[in-house]
Design a protein around this motif. Structure first.
Motif, PDB file in Angstrom:
ATOM      1  N   MET A 169      30.079  30.201  31.487  1.00 31.30           N
ATOM      2  CA  MET A 169      30.549  29.010  32.212  1.00 31.30           C
ATOM      3  C   MET A 169      29.659  28.731  33.419  1.00 31.30           C
ATOM      4  N   PRO A 170      29.381  27.417  33.701  1.00 31.62           N
ATOM      5  CA  PRO A 170      28.497  27.072  34.817  1.00 31.62           C
ATOM      6  C   PRO A 170      29.165  27.194  36.186  1.00 31.62           C
ATOM      7  N   PHE A 171      30.455  27.497  36.188  1.00 26.56           N
ATOM      8  CA  PHE A 171      31.157  27.711  37.461  1.00 26.56           C
ATOM      9  C   PHE A 171      32.083  28.912  37.299  1.00 26.56           C
ATOM     10  N   GLU A 172      32.614  29.376  38.400  1.00 25.90           N
ATOM     11  CA  GLU A 172      33.432  30.582  38.395  1.00 25.90           C
ATOM     12  C   GLU A 172      34.755  30.326  37.668  1.00 25.90           C
ATOM     13  N   PRO A 173      35.088  31.125  36.668  1.00 23.69           N
ATOM     14  CA  PRO A 173      36.362  30.935  35.954  1.00 23.69           C
ATOM     15  C   PRO A 173      37.542  31.119  36.902  1.00 23.69           C
ATOM     16  N   ASP A 174      38.570  30.291  36.722  1.00 23.66           N
ATOM     17  CA  ASP A 174      39.750  30.430  37.576  1.00 23.66           C
ATOM     18  C   ASP A 174      40.862  31.147  36.813  1.00 23.66           C
ATOM     19  N   ALA A 175      42.044  31.181  37.416  1.00 21.29           N
ATOM     20  CA  ALA A 175      43.164  31.913  36.826  1.00 21.29           C
ATOM     21  C   ALA A 175      43.597  31.313  35.495  1.00 21.29           C
ATOM     22  N   CYS A 176      43.399  30.018  35.333  1.00 22.10           N
ATOM     23  CA  CYS A 176      43.773  29.357  34.082  1.00 22.10           C
ATOM     24  C   CYS A 176      42.970  29.924  32.908  1.00 22.10           C
ATOM     25  N   GLU A 191      42.402  42.379  35.580  1.00 23.48           N
ATOM     26  CA  GLU A 191      41.750  42.732  36.851  1.00 23.48           C
ATOM     27  C   GLU A 191      41.295  41.477  37.597  1.00 23.48           C
ATOM     28  N   LYS A 192      40.741  40.524  36.850  1.00 25.57           N
ATOM     29  CA  LYS A 192      40.313  39.260  37.472  1.00 25.57           C
ATOM     30  C   LYS A 192      41.519  38.505  38.027  1.00 25.57           C
ATOM     31  N   LEU A 193      42.605  38.496  37.242  1.00 20.94           N
ATOM     32  CA  LEU A 193      43.800  37.757  37.652  1.00 20.94           C
ATOM     33  C   LEU A 193      44.477  38.389  38.865  1.00 20.94           C
ATOM     34  N   PHE A 194      44.442  39.716  38.945  1.00 21.46           N
ATOM     35  CA  PHE A 194      45.053  40.390  40.092  1.00 21.46           C
ATOM     36  C   PHE A 194      44.345  40.006  41.398  1.00 21.46           C
ATOM     37  N   LEU A 195      43.040  39.694  41.303  1.00 25.73           N
ATOM     38  CA  LEU A 195      42.290  39.248  42.481  1.00 25.73           C
ATOM     39  C   LEU A 195      42.572  37.776  42.795  1.00 25.73           C
ATOM     40  N   LEU A 196      42.641  36.972  41.734  1.00 23.85           N
ATOM     41  CA  LEU A 196      42.834  35.527  41.928  1.00 23.85           C
ATOM     42  C   LEU A 196      44.279  35.176  42.270  1.00 23.85           C
ATOM     43  N   GLU A 197      45.216  35.871  41.637  1.00 26.64           N
ATOM     44  CA  GLU A 197      46.646  35.583  41.843  1.00 26.64           C
ATOM     45  C   GLU A 197      47.405  36.885  42.085  1.00 26.64           C
TER      46      GLU A 197
END
Length: 750
Positions: free
Chosen positions: A541-548, A571-577
């Motif tokens: 992806m050309p931008f940082e993936p979000d929680a969605c 792990e990514k979601l625990f940081l984002l949300e």
């Protein structure tokens, strides 16, 4: 005797103390003596009626009783209609002059021009201009200025410019009208040219000139230019008045420049402009947009005479900043005090409630609004309709649909689009299509609404067909259009078609994929088991993936029991949300499906340390005119004993037919019997059974759930639809499930 009666009539109509009653008595005598041919008497009678706004009597006299009405008679009547703002009547009477052999003069033409301006009636305006030109009155500078203003109001700037160029003398008023006209249309450079031309001809701008240009720029969306113009104006020594302030504040609001807003507010206080209701409303609006709630509250508290405009701005500001409960309290307070709230106030509160998830409150406000005699309009209805869709209140939605038909506002494209969305959310996609097909000129919003509806129901073929039809109707798809078609592909596992549409976004339409489009593709790939390909797409992806994005991957990892990628996504979601309990639950479910109970306990401990709890499962069902809410495991509903008894009977029937509870969906380390009891308490089952108990045999049921339907409930409702002979619609967070004759529309793919 005749002469004596004539003198009495004359005195009645000439006396300064004569009342309307005297005029009516005199009228009776005129009728008795047949004096309609007497010009003096009839003119006095007309004048009396006109000054008392008895316009029906006036019109009746001129058109039906006077044998030869004079121009002064017409002038009296037309000017009276103009003073009472009955502009349709002005133009109707004006059009009869020619039939009576009369030509308008300089006393009559201004009223006709005023009516054309108010009604924005260009064709009659051209005719009035023709009369003025033929009679030579168009040379009058005041009349010509009025005609220029009329053309600008009718959005005929070319005619206005031509007339302006022909004027021998042009004062600051007509210059200001032209500048404001160009400004309102966003023609910034032309407005500036006109401003400079005015000065080069020796006509200096006044405050009205500046305000006209400033207001035009602001209304046309040229907010930066409006603020710059305000600075220039101040630099040239012009002191802003209330109109100036109320023009520049909206521009600052759109730019969310709270610092500048406070500076302007300081000027308002210094110059004593705080009593201007337009200034107060503008201050409340900008502080609301800039999130300055304390300043907004202070402005509102300092107003002595609160009027509905400032109240509306205040309520909007509260709602915009998440203070909907406070807004409702203020609204109720003013309502209880007997303040006459207008349709804007009611509509604003209804819209705010819907946006805040207070759908039941929005429907109640709509009922109250009508009880208070306030008629909803074409803005109210599309603001309210989503509330019916959100809680699947089909009966309420149909009632509002009928209301829109009765009031003739169904043809409004936004009302029609809202109805399409509502019926789709209530499981009646056929009615959505019917509403769409009845629309006279559907716009992109309407096409997107019907495509979204089909996609929500898992009807990929229909969604793709509507996408094709939309393009054939010469409408270009936008980001939402592509979200709809990609979502439909994801629901049905159409990988090849999904990639085709995803790639065509930028190649064919110049639309760069956004988060929601990548989320659809991740869901699509994950759903068909291509988890590694989905993960590769995320990394590219050309931008940082979000929680969605990560949430879509984690959900699919739970379905496919992919522990490795599931842990990566979690792990990514625990940081984002960090405070979203759903992410912890999904990872816990993956561990539970693999029997890793120590890890399940660890996740539970993490949640406990953070004060997080699993979001409870809610379901709603509309029965009659009431929407019932059922909570998983809750036994407070008054019919709960009946519900549980009916569930037990259904469970027995299911087991007889070989349908055993899917206890694998209870991801807890407990005995099988306890798992069965847990499954019985799921909210969607409770809602369906409540519907069975309280509706006629064969009547469809509509349930909405705040979480995704579980596999056991899905299997159970399939069985119930067959056993009870019911159509059952269940909308979860992911899609619609249409159960009929033991089969679900999703094909068990959800």
């Amino acid at each position: 005797m005749f002469n004596g009666m004539y003198n009495i009539i004359s005195q009645c109509l000439s006396s300064s103390t004569s009342t309307l009653s005297h005029a009516r008595q005199a009228h009776a005598h005129i009728l008795k003596l047949n004096l309609y041919g007497d010009t003096y008497i009839t003119s006095r009678l007309l004048s009396h009626y006109a000054n008392n706004f008895c316009l029906s009597q006036v019109t009746n006299l001129v058109l039906h009783f006077f044998p030869n009405p004079t121009l002064p008679s017409f002038t009296t009547v037309i000017n009276a209609f103009a003073r009472s703002h009955q502009y349709d009547a002005v133009l109707r009477l004006f059009s009869l002059l020619g039939h009576k052999g009369l030509a308008p003069d300089g006393f009559l033409l201004p009223s006709a021009i005023k009516a054309c301006t108010a009604l924005q009636a260009l064709k009659p305006g051209l005719q009035v201009h023709g009369y003025a030109f033929a009679s030579g009155h168009a040379l009058d500078s005041i009349l010509a200025s009025s005609l220029v203003h009329m053309y600008l109001k009718c959005d005929s700037v070319g005619d206005a410019q031509r007339l302006f160029d022909e004027m021998p003398e042009r004062d600051v008023v007509v210059w200001s009208s032209m500048i404001a006209g160009y400004s309102r249309r966003g023609m910034v450079e032309r407005a500036k040219e006109m401003f400079n031309e005015m000065r080069s001809e020796g006509v200096e701008p006044n405050l009205v000139s500046w305000n006209g240009m400033l207001g035009g720029f602001s209304n046309a969306g040229w907010h930066v230019e409006a603020v710059e113009l305000f600075k220039t104006m101040m630099g040239e020594g012009f002191l802003p008045d209330g109109s100036t302030v109320s023009c520049v504040l909206p521009a600052l609001g759109q730019l969310e420049d709270g610092v500048a807003a406070k500076q302007v507010h300081g000027y308002v206080v210094k110059e004593g402009l705080g009593l201007d209701r337009f200034v107060v409303s503008a201050l409340l609006d900008i502080y609301g947009k800039c999130g300055c709630t304390q300043e907004m509250l202070r402005v509102f508290d300092e107003v002595d005479q609160r009027e509905v405009g400032s109240l509306n701005a205040f309520l909007n500001g509260l709602s915009r900043n998440g203070l909907i409960d406070t807004a409702l309290e203020v609204f109720r307070k003013f309502l209880d005090e007997g303040v006459e709230l207008n349709v804007v106030t009611w509509t604003s509160m209804i819209s705010s409630c819907v946006q805040d998830g207070k759908d039941m409150e929005a429907l109640e406000l709509f009922r109250e609004m009508q009880a208070h005699g306030v008629e909803p309009n074409a803005v109210t209805i599309p603001s309210l309709i989503p509330a019916c869709g959100n809680i699947s209140a089909l009966r309420h939605g149909k009632q509002i649909h009928c209301y829109s038909l009765r009031k003739g506002i169904f043809d409004d494209v936004y009302v029609g689009s809202a109805l399409i969305d509502m019926y789709a959310k209530c499981g009646r996609i056929q009615l959505s299509r019917l509403c769409f097909d009845k629309m006279l000129d559907p716009n992109l919003v309407s096409w997107n609404a019907i495509m979204k509806g089909y996609a929500m129901h898992g009807k990929a073929k229909e969604t793709i067909e509507m996408f094709r039809m939309m393009q054939e109707s010469d409408l270009e798809p936008d980001e939402i259009s592509y979200t709809c078609v990609l979502y439909a592909c994801a629901q049905n596992g159409l990988t090849e078609e999904g990639w085709q549409y995803f790639n065509s976004m930028s190649k064919e339409h110049g639309i760069e994929p956004k988060t929601e489009h990548y989320a659809c593709m991740v869901t699509l790939l994950s759903r068909v088991g291509k988890l590694e390909e989905a993960y590769s797409l995320i990394k590219e992806m050309p931008f940082e993936p979000d929680a969605c994005i990560w949430g879509a991957l984690l959900s699919s990892c739970r379905v496919h029991h992919n522990l490795s990628l599931g842990e990566t996504a979690a792990e990514k979601l625990f940081l984002l949300e960090p405070d979203n309990p759903g992410n912890y639950i999904l990872l816990s479910n993956i561990y539970a499906s693999k029997g890793m109970w120590d890890e399940v306990d660890r996740i539970r401990d993490v949640m406990k340390s953070k004060g997080l709890r699993k979001n409870p499962g809610y379901s709603w069902i509309e029965i009659g005119n009431k929407v019932h809410t059922l909570l998983a495991g809750d036994k407070s509903h008054p019919q709960m004993q009946e519900i549980l008894a009916k569930l037990e009977k259904l469970s027995v029937e299911m087991k007889k037919c070989g349908h055993l509870p899917k206890t694998g969906f209870v991801l807890q380390d407990v005995e099988e019997q306890e798992k069965e009891q847990i499954l019985c308490g799921h909210s969607e089952k409770l809602a369906v059974v409540l519907g069975l108990l309280n509706t006629s045999p064969g009547q469809p049921l509509q349930v909405i759930k705040n979480l995704r339907i579980c596999g056991d409930c899905h299997a159970a409702i399939k069985f119930i639809s067959s056993l009870e002979g019911r159509e059952i619609f269940v909308r979860d967070t992911n899609r619609f499930h249409h159960f009929k004759d033991g089969v679900c529309s999703c094909g068990d793919h959800w």
